[in-house]
Scaffold this active site. Structure first.
Site, PDB file in Angstrom:
ATOM      1  N   MET A   1      -7.883   1.379  -7.349  1.00  0.00           N
ATOM      2  CA  MET A   1      -7.606   0.602  -6.148  1.00  0.00           C
ATOM      3  C   MET A   1      -7.753  -0.882  -6.466  1.00  0.00           C
ATOM      4  SD  MET A   1      -7.063   0.295  -2.855  1.00  0.00           S
ATOM      5  CE  MET A   1      -7.480  -0.792  -1.468  1.00  0.00           C
TER       6      MET A   1
ATOM      7  N   HIS B   1       3.053   7.732 -18.093  1.00  0.00           N
ATOM      8  CA  HIS B   1       4.135   6.937 -17.487  1.00  0.00           C
ATOM      9  C   HIS B   1       5.191   6.705 -18.569  1.00  0.00           C
ATOM     10  CE1 HIS B   1       6.297   3.884 -15.263  1.00  0.00           C
ATOM     11  NE2 HIS B   1       5.520   4.101 -14.203  1.00  0.00           N
TER      12      HIS B   1
ATOM     13  N   CYS C   1       1.561   3.801  -3.030  1.00  0.00           N
ATOM     14  CA  CYS C   1       0.540   4.746  -3.512  1.00  0.00           C
ATOM     15  C   CYS C   1       0.038   5.678  -2.415  1.00  0.00           C
ATOM     16  CB  CYS C   1      -0.640   3.974  -4.101  1.00  0.00           C
ATOM     17  SG  CYS C   1      -0.334   3.269  -5.727  1.00  0.00           S
ATOM     18  N   HIS C   2      -0.153   5.133  -1.195  1.00  0.00           N
ATOM     19  CA  HIS C   2      -0.766   5.926  -0.125  1.00  0.00           C
ATOM     20  C   HIS C   2       0.247   6.628   0.765  1.00  0.00           C
ATOM     21  CE1 HIS C   2      -4.798   4.422  -1.032  1.00  0.00           C
ATOM     22  NE2 HIS C   2      -4.266   3.216  -1.134  1.00  0.00           N
TER      23      HIS C   2
ATOM     24  N   CYS D   1       0.789  -1.240   0.000  1.00  0.00           N
ATOM     25  CA  CYS D   1       0.000   0.000   0.000  1.00  0.00           C
ATOM     26  C   CYS D   1       0.819   1.286   0.000  1.00  0.00           C
ATOM     27  CB  CYS D   1      -0.929   0.026   1.218  1.00  0.00           C
ATOM     28  SG  CYS D   1      -1.763  -1.542   1.588  1.00  0.00           S
TER      29      CYS D   1
ATOM     30  N   HIS E   1       6.995  12.172 -11.231  1.00  0.00           N
ATOM     31  CA  HIS E   1       7.381  10.764 -11.281  1.00  0.00           C
ATOM     32  C   HIS E   1       8.674  10.596 -12.088  1.00  0.00           C
ATOM     33  CE1 HIS E   1       6.762   6.522 -10.803  1.00  0.00           C
ATOM     34  NE2 HIS E   1       6.803   6.323 -12.113  1.00  0.00           N
TER      35      HIS E   1
END
Length: 575
Positions: free
Chosen positions: A116, A398, A78-79, A75, A355
């Site tokens: 998600m 990306h 991303c979080h 997790c 990114h």
């Protein structure tokens, strides 16, 4: 949106409404949701369990340790380590308690169309683990340990001093055509000869190496694992071997070396996810000189962020500077290493959440994806200023390093594919001879589908390759789309599909095809066929002229090959 049900032990609260069955059925994993778990290693750092407040679910030490490991492996990428959110939503207890146990449990189980993953219905997590994670998220976030200069220096090892290294190349390897191939889950990098296709050496490295970078001279290879371990490999030795090691934190993604004239091989820099900081080192010993925190204010709302991670770094060709991209604050830092005692840093307000990206063909302009906001930021590294921030033309760009090509209609362009949809966007990069097209998306074409991670071409190639390893369709994820550059002048250019996974001869697994990389001469391109650790993987080499299979590299030592970095192309920013 999610339904009422039993509450977590020790915690009772009004719950959100139950969704319709049709809504649950829609919760299929999107290409974005197929993004690989971050493979963070913070779970192994002895993170201290935070105290609980009255009414919070109580976790035993064993339950906390297990939940902490799941969170950092699945997790945190991303979080965020502190659950403050980035690509994923914030998961701090002030928000999770309003949602409640049942909402969290079901959201983890079914996922969402927004990206998600459906951890439960996919079988990745069992019911007991999902319920544990729902309880874990109702507690305060764990605080990982800091990692300052003292800890960094304690990790520093010079295995072979400079005085004991060769003064000339001692092996017979064609270093410029050597490929450094990440063996992700093995914690290794393979050095493969670009001509013979022979695995010359397997090097032990940090865990899940994210990138390999080459010194300006081409002598030294730098790898950085997601556990923040850096290996410095001397390619002149016979055989090549690690000559120095360093850890810059608990988790990292980026490393680069100085390339500006007069500073070749002098400095290296690494950026950490945790703690959020970058470290400037000696380029031939990895001795750490300076640690700089990236904690600070977001560029737009100017609110303090405790976890602004260093996403990617490139070396300027026009100034003695590193271009350091800070994900959560949206700041691009131009770190001038001319005088590191009196460090000069130019902070450019760009966009969140930065990114990866690459230079245009001149090496002057740097284009980087702010992927969660579907933008591309452009920096002039000669004048040290922001050119602009533009819409990427698709969902979640990306690009990797992107792809530079001469468009038959619009002149020099830089291209990116997208994780969230099938769009391939071309951005004009020539403000002098093609000013009307500069810094605009001049064309968008459709590829096979979403789930792309890398787009690739070469100055000597007539082709543009687009992978789709995270597409949910197995046929699409195991193949690549190839466009003829000359056909981009057409209104709807078509592409050819190369069945790379099928060509590999491997019948088991997902056979995800990822990250094309050219050889030095630009006449062949290599693709990884990426299975899980327990299955066979391979590298497929394609003839760039005929678009036919040239050879397959199959070896039991090729454990989860992903990134491939040709020495010549990487050190010269050829893409």
């Amino acid at each position: 949106m999610f339904y009422l049900g039993s509450t977590a032990p020790g915690y009772a609260q009004q719950q959100p409404a139950k969704p319709a069955p049709a809504d649950i059925e829609k919760h299929k994993t999107t290409p974005g949701g197929q993004y690989q778990p971050s493979l963070d290693t913070l779970s192994g750092k002895g993170t201290e369990q935070p105290g609980t407040k009255p009414g919070d679910p109580v976790l035993s030490k064993a339950e906390f340790d297990k939940a902490n490991q799941i969170y950092f492996e699945r997790c945190a990428g991303c979080h965020g380590v502190l659950r403050k959110g980035a690509t994923g939503k914030p998961l701090t207890p002030d928000l999770t308690k309003k949602l409640g146990f049942d909402y969290l449990r079901d959201f983890i189980t079914y996922g969402s169309p927004g990206g998600m993953p459906n951890w439960g219905t996919s079988g990745d997590l069992q019911t007991a683990d999902i319920e544990l994670m729902a309880r874990y998220l109702l507690n305060d976030a764990a605080q990982p340990p800091e990692f300052g200069l003292k800890e960094i220096k304690e990790s520093w090892k010079v295995l072979i001093p400079v005085a004991q290294r060769p003064t000339k190349k001692m092996n017979k390897l064609d270093i410029d055509n050597l490929f450094a191939v990440t063996l992700r889950d093995a914690g290794e990098v393979a050095l493969i000869d670009g001509t013979t296709k022979k695995i010359e050496l397997i090097l032990k490295t940090g865990y899940a190496v994210h990138i390999s970078r080459m010194s300006a001279s081409g002598r030294y290879l730098f790898t950085v694992g997601r556990d923040s371990k850096i290996n410095l490999v001397d390619l002149w030795m016979d055989p090549p071997q690690t000559v120095a090691e360093l850890k810059v934190g608990s988790e990292a993604r980026s490393i680069e070396t100085s390339k500006f004239k007069g500073y070749e091989d002098k400095y290296a820099i690494a950026g950490a996810y945790w703690p959020p900081q970058y470290v400037i080192m000696d380029g031939v010993t990895l001795e750490p000189f300076k640690v700089v925190s990236t904690r600070g204010m977001t560029y737009d709302t100017q609110e303090f962020h405790p976890e602004p991670r260093v996403a990617s770094i490139v070396a300027s060709h026009f100034n003695p500077e590193f271009v350091v991209n800070i994900k959560e604050t949206g700041q691009i830092l131009l770190v001038n290493f001319k005088d590191i005692k009196n460090l000069k840093v130019t902070a450019i307000e760009a966009e969140r959440f930065l990114h990866d990206g690459g230079f245009d063909k001149t090496g002057r302009y740097f284009l980087v994806a702010a992927n969660a906001r579907h933008k591309i930021a452009i920096v002039d590294t000669k004048e040290d200023k922001l050119v602009g921030v533009i819409e990427s033309g698709g969902q979640t760009p990306h690009p990797g390093r992107g792809a530079n090509l001469l468009h038959p209609k619009y002149g020099p362009v830089w291209a990116t594919s997208h994780l969230g949809d099938e769009t391939i966007s071309f951005i004009g990069t020539d403000p002098e001879k093609n000013k009307p097209h500069a810094w605009k998306v001049v064309q968008k074409v459709a590829g096979q589908g979403g789930g792309s991670l890398f787009i690739k071409t070469h100055p000597k190639s007539e082709n543009l390759y687009v992978d789709t390893p995270l597409n949910t369709d197995a046929e699409i994820s195991s193949s690549v789309a190839v466009f003829k550059i000359k056909d981009l002048a057409k209104e709807k250019p078509e592409y050819k599909v190369l069945p790379i996974g099928q060509w590999s001869g491997i019948s088991e697994g997902a056979r995800r095809v990822v990250q094309g990389e050219y050889n030095k001469d630009g006449n062949e391109i290599w693709f990884s066929v990426w299975n899980n650790k327990a299955q066979e993987s391979a590298i497929v080499v394609v003839d760039d002229k005929t678009l036919t299979l040239k050879t397959v590299i199959r070896d039991k030592r090729l454990v989860t090959p992903t990134g491939k970095f040709n020495v010549h192309n990487t050190r010269n920013d050829v893409y």
